[in-house]
Write an enzyme that holds these catalytic residues in place. Structure first.
Site, PDB file in Angstrom:
ATOM      1  CB  SER A 296      49.044  49.970  33.083  1.00  0.00           C
ATOM      2  OG  SER A 296      47.665  49.948  33.340  1.00  0.00           O
TER       3      SER A 296
ATOM      4  CE1 TYR B 133      37.154  47.685  41.972  1.00  0.00           C
ATOM      5  CE2 TYR B 133      37.390  47.181  44.545  1.00  0.00           C
ATOM      6  CZ  TYR B 133      37.998  47.175  43.242  1.00  0.00           C
ATOM      7  OH  TYR B 133      38.928  46.418  42.851  1.00  0.00           O
TER       8      TYR B 133
END
Length: 258
Positions: free
Chosen positions: A15, A164
């Site tokens: 994806s 992150y």
């Protein structure tokens, strides 16, 4: 380096940025192995890609942190054609403050999970792919290229992005030393740092909300398209003088604190 006749491993290939990259490589004549989680739609996506393009697409279920499944994906690619391309697109994030409003600290396990997938996973794929590429015959002194995915958050992390940003900053930090390590083998390493991209991570947001998010990008004032990321990856593979560099693709965006 000519993409035609090579094989590639693309992580997160079922994806988003990974899928767009796989499509781009297939369009240019590569055989592609999509390495993605067993819970992904990888098998269906690979079947659809094989029907759509003349190249061959295969699904390799696995976790980028797991040596055995990554090695299996690399071996499958090498069976199809010499492995000359590896693209790390697999990644994830969370939104947790270092200390929340109640005084609770960032859970260590949540931090380690993000760094484990985004940084350790990237390096795991990189090191194993590079080892396979050393077996290739050289083409104009080149044996392969590895493209990693960081983020603009590596430079301007927002509130709640400690894990992150740290993980993507680590990917940025790998770029030059690993490019230097692998130069003797004729293997290049380049990192792409995307801005706000229109990928499944945005979920089922309405077009109105997506437009609002994209309006903060200076120019063009919209979300980036996975195909634009994939186009850049293709250019990196084909341009032998791109090495040891981090390239932002973000419409001149600089992230605000929140």
């Amino acid at each position: 380096m000519d993409i035609k006749g090579t094989s590639a491993v693309v992580t997160g290939g079922a994806s988003g940025l990974g899928l767009a990259t796989a499509q781009r490589l297939l369009e240019h004549g590569a055989s592609v192995v999509l390495l993605d989680l067993p819970t992904s739609q990888g098998a269906q996506v690979a079947a659809e890609l094989s029907e759509q393009f003349s190249g061959t697409a295969h699904f390799a279920p696995g976790d980028v942190r797991d040596e055995a499944t990554v090695q299996a994906a690399i071996a499958r690619a090498a069976e199809l054609a010499p492995l000359r391309v590896a693209v790390n697109c697999a990644g994830t994030g969370n939104a947790i403050r270092t200390v929340d409003k109640t005084g609770k600290p960032f859970p260590q396990a949540d931090f380690e999970r993000i760094v484990g997938i985004n940084l350790f996973g990237t390096f795991n794929v990189l090191r194993l792919a590079a080892a396979e590429m050393t077996k290739n015959e050289t083409r104009d002194g080149m044996r392969g290229v590895i493209v990693n995915t960081a983020s603009v958050a590596a430079f301007e992390g927002q509130i709640g992005q400690a894990a992150y940003s740290a993980s993507k900053g680590g990917v940025v930090g790998l770029t030059v030393p690993v490019a230097r390590d692998l130069a003797v083998w004729g293997i290049r390493v380049v990192t792409v740092a995307p801005g706000l991209m229109h990928t499944p991570i945005l979920g089922e947001l309405s077009q109105e909300v997506l437009d609002a998010i994209g309006s903060g990008v200076p120019h063009p004032s919209r979300l980036g398209r996975p195909a634009e990321f994939a186009h850049l990856v293709g250019a990196i593979v084909e341009n032998d003088y791109l090495n040891g560099e981090v390239i932002r693709i973000d419409g001149a965006l600089r992230l605000p604190p929140k």
